[in-house]
Design a protein around this motif. Structure first.
Motif, PDB file in Angstrom:
ATOM      1  N   ALA A 372       0.860  -1.172   0.000  1.00  0.00           N
ATOM      2  CA  ALA A 372       0.000   0.000   0.000  1.00  0.00           C
ATOM      3  C   ALA A 372       0.901   1.227   0.000  1.00  0.00           C
ATOM      4  O   ALA A 372       2.133   1.114  -0.095  1.00  0.00           O
ATOM      5  N   ASP A 373       0.301   2.388   0.089  1.00  0.00           N
ATOM      6  CA  ASP A 373       1.047   3.646   0.101  1.00  0.00           C
ATOM      7  C   ASP A 373       1.979   3.674   1.319  1.00  0.00           C
ATOM      8  O   ASP A 373       1.521   3.654   2.464  1.00  0.00           O
ATOM      9  N   PRO A 374       3.305   3.739   1.095  1.00  0.00           N
ATOM     10  CA  PRO A 374       4.236   3.688   2.226  1.00  0.00           C
ATOM     11  C   PRO A 374       4.192   4.925   3.120  1.00  0.00           C
ATOM     12  O   PRO A 374       4.742   4.897   4.225  1.00  0.00           O
ATOM     13  N   ASN A 375       3.526   5.977   2.671  1.00  0.00           N
ATOM     14  CA  ASN A 375       3.361   7.142   3.526  1.00  0.00           C
ATOM     15  C   ASN A 375       2.226   6.955   4.536  1.00  0.00           C
ATOM     16  O   ASN A 375       2.052   7.772   5.439  1.00  0.00           O
ATOM     17  N   PHE A 376       1.487   5.860   4.393  1.00  0.00           N
ATOM     18  CA  PHE A 376       0.391   5.541   5.304  1.00  0.00           C
ATOM     19  C   PHE A 376       0.572   4.198   5.987  1.00  0.00           C
ATOM     20  O   PHE A 376       0.010   3.967   7.058  1.00  0.00           O
ATOM     21  N   VAL A 377       1.324   3.302   5.364  1.00  0.00           N
ATOM     22  CA  VAL A 377       1.436   1.923   5.836  1.00  0.00           C
ATOM     23  C   VAL A 377       2.912   1.551   5.920  1.00  0.00           C
ATOM     24  O   VAL A 377       3.700   1.895   5.036  1.00  0.00           O
ATOM     25  N   ALA A 378       3.290   0.843   6.970  1.00  0.00           N
ATOM     26  CA  ALA A 378       4.677   0.377   7.108  1.00  0.00           C
ATOM     27  C   ALA A 378       4.868  -0.867   6.251  1.00  0.00           C
ATOM     28  O   ALA A 378       4.639  -1.999   6.690  1.00  0.00           O
ATOM     29  N   VAL A 379       5.260  -0.668   4.987  1.00  0.00           N
ATOM     30  CA  VAL A 379       5.460  -1.783   4.063  1.00  0.00           C
ATOM     31  C   VAL A 379       6.816  -2.432   4.362  1.00  0.00           C
ATOM     32  O   VAL A 379       7.842  -1.754   4.336  1.00  0.00           O
ATOM     33  N   PRO A 380       6.858  -3.751   4.624  1.00  0.00           N
ATOM     34  CA  PRO A 380       8.142  -4.420   4.900  1.00  0.00           C
ATOM     35  C   PRO A 380       8.923  -4.664   3.611  1.00  0.00           C
ATOM     36  O   PRO A 380       9.172  -5.809   3.211  1.00  0.00           O
ATOM     37  N   LEU A 381       9.327  -3.580   2.960  1.00  0.00           N
ATOM     38  CA  LEU A 381       9.862  -3.657   1.601  1.00  0.00           C
ATOM     39  C   LEU A 381      11.128  -4.496   1.524  1.00  0.00           C
ATOM     40  O   LEU A 381      11.243  -5.403   0.687  1.00  0.00           O
ATOM     41  N   LYS A 382      12.099  -4.216   2.394  1.00  0.00           N
ATOM     42  CA  LYS A 382      13.345  -4.979   2.352  1.00  0.00           C
ATOM     43  C   LYS A 382      13.086  -6.451   2.639  1.00  0.00           C
ATOM     44  O   LYS A 382      13.699  -7.336   2.024  1.00  0.00           O
ATOM     45  N   GLY A 383      12.202  -6.717   3.573  1.00  0.00           N
ATOM     46  CA  GLY A 383      11.905  -8.105   3.898  1.00  0.00           C
ATOM     47  C   GLY A 383      11.254  -8.855   2.763  1.00  0.00           C
ATOM     48  O   GLY A 383      11.530 -10.043   2.537  1.00  0.00           O
ATOM     49  N   LEU A 384      10.400  -8.193   2.003  1.00  0.00           N
ATOM     50  CA  LEU A 384       9.683  -8.855   0.920  1.00  0.00           C
ATOM     51  C   LEU A 384      10.607  -9.321  -0.199  1.00  0.00           C
ATOM     52  O   LEU A 384      10.304 -10.293  -0.893  1.00  0.00           O
ATOM     53  N   VAL A 385      11.734  -8.624  -0.401  1.00  0.00           N
ATOM     54  CA  VAL A 385      12.654  -9.018  -1.468  1.00  0.00           C
ATOM     55  C   VAL A 385      13.968  -9.566  -0.913  1.00  0.00           C
ATOM     56  O   VAL A 385      14.937  -9.751  -1.660  1.00  0.00           O
ATOM     57  N   ASP A 386      13.972  -9.849   0.380  1.00  0.00           N
ATOM     58  CA  ASP A 386      15.154 -10.411   1.025  1.00  0.00           C
ATOM     59  C   ASP A 386      15.461 -11.802   0.455  1.00  0.00           C
ATOM     60  O   ASP A 386      14.564 -12.629   0.267  1.00  0.00           O
ATOM     61  N   GLN A 387      16.719 -12.069   0.169  1.00  0.00           N
ATOM     62  CA  GLN A 387      17.091 -13.338  -0.449  1.00  0.00           C
ATOM     63  C   GLN A 387      16.748 -14.536   0.429  1.00  0.00           C
ATOM     64  O   GLN A 387      16.305 -15.577  -0.061  1.00  0.00           O
ATOM     65  N   GLY A 388      16.956 -14.391   1.722  1.00  0.00           N
ATOM     66  CA  GLY A 388      16.622 -15.483   2.620  1.00  0.00           C
ATOM     67  C   GLY A 388      15.126 -15.737   2.673  1.00  0.00           C
ATOM     68  O   GLY A 388      14.671 -16.896   2.672  1.00  0.00           O
TER      69      GLY A 388
END
Length: 613
Positions: A372-388
């Motif tokens: 969602a809009d990251p200015n409103f929601v804490a999107v776990p962006l790094k975690g979603l594309v984390d290699q592990g």
């Protein structure tokens, strides 16, 4: 590595599988339901498949768009020494005229740009008016509105953003004067253009169009029939608007009489919205850090949230890479010739379709849960594309289809949200350009559904972008991340993409329209270019396939019975449907002596063209 050479790129670090496991313990797990939203038909009807397209080649510059008149306008700017963003602005202006069902100045856009030093992204996505509430699309009984009831009229109109996004990018990267970029569109609007077969098909198929007086007067004959293919359409009202924008800048749309008419149309409709003059005056485009991730020996750069496209494409590719590292058999097995006489000529193997579709199920499950809009929601962006994390997701893929995937629990979750089960729709267009200095842009632009809200203001369409929010604001006491909130930007599937080698050199610009299937189309094209070493036209021509975490979707009439049966044997529920992509791609080629040239392709499912010198 590109990100090592360019430190201002957004670098995403990997963590170990142990960290993923610890996060699973520490965070509240997402709901276990495996119900997915109903998957709609494509947002635009199919209008044919062209069999005459071949990869186009150029030495200096190239532009590609979904309509040849727009592509020609882009090339004209490049011939004048313009930058890639100059070409994109000229193409957007022409698309407002010749492809009004898909994009225009009344909509929004995401821009991914390479200036020779760094990848930059510009967010010209629409925003929710200040008067919007999370119950915007709920009926009196608390149930969500039917889509068409929500779409048609002022209720669905968000604050347009494309002109502010283009203005921001042009201020930093433009070479030609702003006014110059609108000359081709103004001339076409005044002199007229011929209705194309595709535009005619969209007009004829739209049952809501006759209910819009402005649209009916423009697109229909006196007897209510659609104007014929080849009819010359002139749009003096739009020509006047574009002249004002050329001379005054985007302020011409966001202030004054044009803004006042936009607000009057939105608030005065039988299905009114709350868009106000203050919403228009207060709109701001944003520059966001590019989302760049490694894929084998390449780096893929896309749009971060509020678009889900860049995240999902990165997840799909990262999951496939993890599969290849896990298994001795390559995740992306070669293509093979079709056994039946089909336009595309080749199809992937059943194993490739199986694995790509499974990776897409996982990505779409996470998309519905977290983006969602990251200015409103804490999107776990790094975690979603984390290699592990992606390796842990890849471990869920086996020899048989999982059917419906559950969202994972990536590192970095701060708040538990309910999954979004709203409809998946959006109508879009795509442009790509590479300029003489090696700069590049991939821009996906939209008015949401075909012809947007069906409100026409001085010759252009207003978006219905609000329907990209979740119609259902919460479930079981948990908020949906993509619920309506004032000033918020709705989640998108748009995935404009730039590809680099690990020496930091631009390799390709690619993107596609196509609603929630954009992610599938872009992933297929990137895999075709990189893993299968196809030229851009052949990669685009590949039959479309994938999964939005429901049935495995195959482009109707493009796959052999043998492949279909092989997928069913692997447990797939196969759905043969229209998959109306509109992909454009430009690839930078290098010969053995290091000399570079450009190769471009356009989607045979629409009317696009790649043009260069």
């Amino acid at each position: 590595m590109l990100t090592d050479l360019k430190p201002n790129l957004h670098r995403l670090s990997a963590v170990s599988l142990l960290a993923v496991a610890l996060t699973l313990v520490a965070c509240k797990a997402p709901p276990s339901s495996t119900t997915t939203p109903a998957l709609p038909a494509p947002p635009e009807v199919v209008s044919g498949y062209r069999t005459d397209l071949q990869t186009r080649h150029a030495d200096k510059h190239m532009a590609a768009a979904a309509n040849p008149l727009a592509a020609e306008a882009g090339r004209e700017m490049l011939r004048r020494g313009g930058s890639a963003i100059d070409a994109a602005i000229a193409m957007q202006a022409v698309l407002t005229l010749v492809e009004p069902q898909s994009s225009g100045i009344g909509g929004g856009a995401f821009i991914v740009l390479w200036d020779g030093k760094a990848v930059r992204t510009y967010d010209g996505r629409e925003t929710a008016p200040a008067g919007a509430t999370e119950r915007l699309f709920l009926q009196a009984d608390g149930k969500p509105m039917p889509f068409t009831a929500a779409q048609i009229g002022g209720r669905s109109v968000g604050t347009p953003g494309v002109l502010r996004g283009l203005e921001l990018a042009h201020r930093k990267h433009g070479r030609l004067e702003w006014a110059t970029l609108f000359e081709p569109a103004i001339a076409l609007a005044e002199q007229g253009f011929a209705i194309s077969p595709r535009l005619h098909a969209l007009i004829a198929s739209d049952s809501s169009l006759p209910g819009s007086p402005d649209m009916a007067a423009y697109f229909l004959n006196a007897d209510g029939s659609p104007k014929a293919v080849g009819t010359v359409l002139k749009n003096p009202a739009l020509a006047a608007v574009l002249k004002r924008i050329a001379n005054e800048g985007p302020d011409a749309l966001y202030n004054g009489p044009i803004a006042e008419e936009i607000v009057a149309k939105v608030q005065g409709h039988a299905n009114p919205g709350s868009l106000s003059l203050n919403d228009l005056k207060g709109y701001t485009a944003r520059e966001r850090p590019a989302l760049c991730t490694d894929y084998k020996r390449w780096q893929i750069c896309g749009m971060p949230p509020p678009s889900s496209g860049g995240v999902a494409v990165a997840q799909i590719l990262g999951t496939l890479q993890a599969l290849e590292q896990r298994d001795s058999n390559a995740a992306l097995t070669p293509l093979k010739p079709l056994k039946t006489d089909k336009p595309a000529g080749i199809e992937p193997t059943p194993e490739a379709v199986h694995l790509i579709a499974e990776a897409e199920r996982l990505a779409y499950a996470d998309r519905a849960q977290y983006i969602a809009d990251p200015n409103f929601v804490a999107v776990p962006l790094k975690g979603l594309v984390d290699q592990g994390y992606l390796a842990s997701r890849a471990s869920l893929i086996g020899p048989r289809s999982m059917g419906v995937a559950k969202p994972g629990t990536p590192p970095g979750i701060q708040v538990a949200y309910a999954p979004d089960r709203s409809p998946l729709r959006i109508s879009t267009s795509q442009v790509v350009a590479v300029d003489d200095q090696g700069g590049a842009v991939s821009m996906t632009t939209t008015v949401e559904s075909a012809f947007g809200s069906h409100l026409m203001v001085q010759g252009f369409m207003l978006n219905n972008q609000m329907t990209d929010f979740s119609f259902i604001p919460e479930e079981n006491g948990q908020k949906v991340a993509n619920r309506v909130e004032p000033g918020k930007r709705p989640r998108s599937s748009m995935a404009p993409t730039l590809i680099f080698d690990h020496q930091g050199r631009l390799l390709a610009a690619v993107g596609s329209p196509g609603g929630s299937q954009i992610i599938e189309y872009v992933a297929k094209s990137v895999i075709g270019l990189l893993d299968w070493n196809l030229d851009p036209q052949t990669a685009i021509n590949l039959p479309n396939f994938g999964s939005r975490n429901g049935p495995t979707e195959l482009e109707k009439g493009q796959f052999s019975p043998t492949l279909i049966q092989a997928l069913k044997d692997k447990g797939h529920t196969v759905s043969e449907i229209d998959m109306n992509s509109g992909t454009q791609a430009i690839v930078r080629m290098r010969d053995a002596q290091g000399k570079t040239s450009l190769a471009g392709g356009a989607d045979p499912r629409r009317e696009g063209q790649a043009l260069g010198d």
